[in-house]
Design an enzyme around this catalytic site. Structure first.
Site, short mmCIF file in Angstrom:
data_model
loop_
_atom_site.label_atom_id
_atom_site.label_comp_id
_atom_site.label_asym_id
_atom_site.label_seq_id
_atom_site.Cartn_x
_atom_site.Cartn_y
_atom_site.Cartn_z
CG ASP A 25 -72.05 -56.88 -75.54
OD1 ASP A 25 -71.56 -55.96 -75.70
OD2 ASP A 25 -72.39 -57.73 -76.36
N1 URA Z 1 -68.63 -60.31 -77.69
C1 URA Z 1 -70.03 -60.00 -77.59
O1 URA Z 1 -70.46 -60.38 -78.43
N2 URA Z 1 -70.19 -59.57 -76.34
C2 URA Z 1 -69.44 -59.26 -75.13
O2 URA Z 1 -69.59 -58.75 -74.26
C3 URA Z 1 -68.01 -59.97 -75.52
C4 URA Z 1 -67.62 -60.45 -76.69
#
Ligand code: URA
Length: 238
Positions: free
Chosen positions: A104
């Site tokens: 993310d």
């Molecule tokens: N899980 C998440 O919620 N976000 C990420 O960036 C990676 C794994």
């Protein structure tokens, strides 16, 4: 077999026309002999190419580990926002690189960047269940029941049943730090899994994918090529 001009520009900084000019200018050798024909077909892995007397150091594919900072998009291109590819040194910008697996925008840590589609496919294939290790800071203490539900594989709000996972508390307190290992990689996986057991993730960083650990000497925003041993350590042995 690949055209000489194409092979030269596949390695980084040159455009096809710049590569053609270098070749026609007599600055490129193939197996020790000057080659002025940009369309000459050759095998970069078997034949020695030099430019201005220096070995090209041909590599068919690029594999980089990046320590991603928060605030950067984990995609190849975006018209408005800065991406992980924008963080790479210029010699890597023209290779058609992409992140193999996403984090993310607000997540930190290990991102593997490559131009090897087959390798990325293997890494991300749900068949392989490649483990991914993260640390997460939570907005509240994790109860024993919530930890157990997380490890059993919670059912998300949309009804998706997650695979079993692992969680270990590293630092207790009102906003504990936990280490998590998951074996799948759906959108917002860890945030959604914690939400399903009543916690909010307030900070998240990836430390490992398969057998590959984030190099702790890499500062945020820095990358480096994988060693051959690191590359083979990522996927489970067949
Ligand atoms: N899980 C998440 O919620 N976000 C990420 O960036 C990676 C794994």
């Amino acid at each position: 077999m690949e055209r000489l001009d194409k092979l030269l520009c596949s390695q980084g900084t040159l455009t096809r026309s710049e590569a053609g000019r270098l070749v026609r200018g007599g600055r490129v050798t193939v197996d020790g002999v000057v080659c002025r024909d940009p369309s000459r077909k050759l095998d970069g892995e078997k034949q020695a190419v030099t430019v201005d007397g220096r070995s090209l150091g041909y590599a068919r594919h690029v594999y980089l580990m990046l320590n991603k900072p928060s605030g950067i998009l984990c995609v190849s291109r975006d018209p408005k926002a800065k991406t992980v590819i924008d963080l790479l040194p210029t010699e890597y910008r023209r290779r058609g690189l992409f992140p193999a697996g996403r984090l993310d925008k607000d997540t930190h840590g290990l991102v593997l960047i490559t131009d090897d589609g087959d390798f990325a496919h293997e890494l991300l294939s749900p068949r392989h269940h490649v483990p991914k290790r993260y640390r997460a800071r939570l907005d509240r203490p994790l109860s024993a029941a919530a930890a157990q539900a997380f490890c059993d594989g919670p059912t998300l709000e949309d009804g998706t049943k997650c695979l079993p996972a692992e969680v270990t508390v590293i630092e207790e307190g009102d906003t504990p730090l936990v280490e998590v290992i998951i074996y799948e990689g759906k959108f917002h996986q860890i945030k959604c899994m914690f939400a399903a057991v009543g916690c909010l993730v307030i900070w998240l960083k990836r430390y490992a994918m398969g057998g590959l650990d984030l190099d702790e000497n890499l500062r945020e925003g820095q990358c480096r090529p994988l060693t051959a041993a690191e590359k083979t350590s990522i996927l489970p042995k067949k």
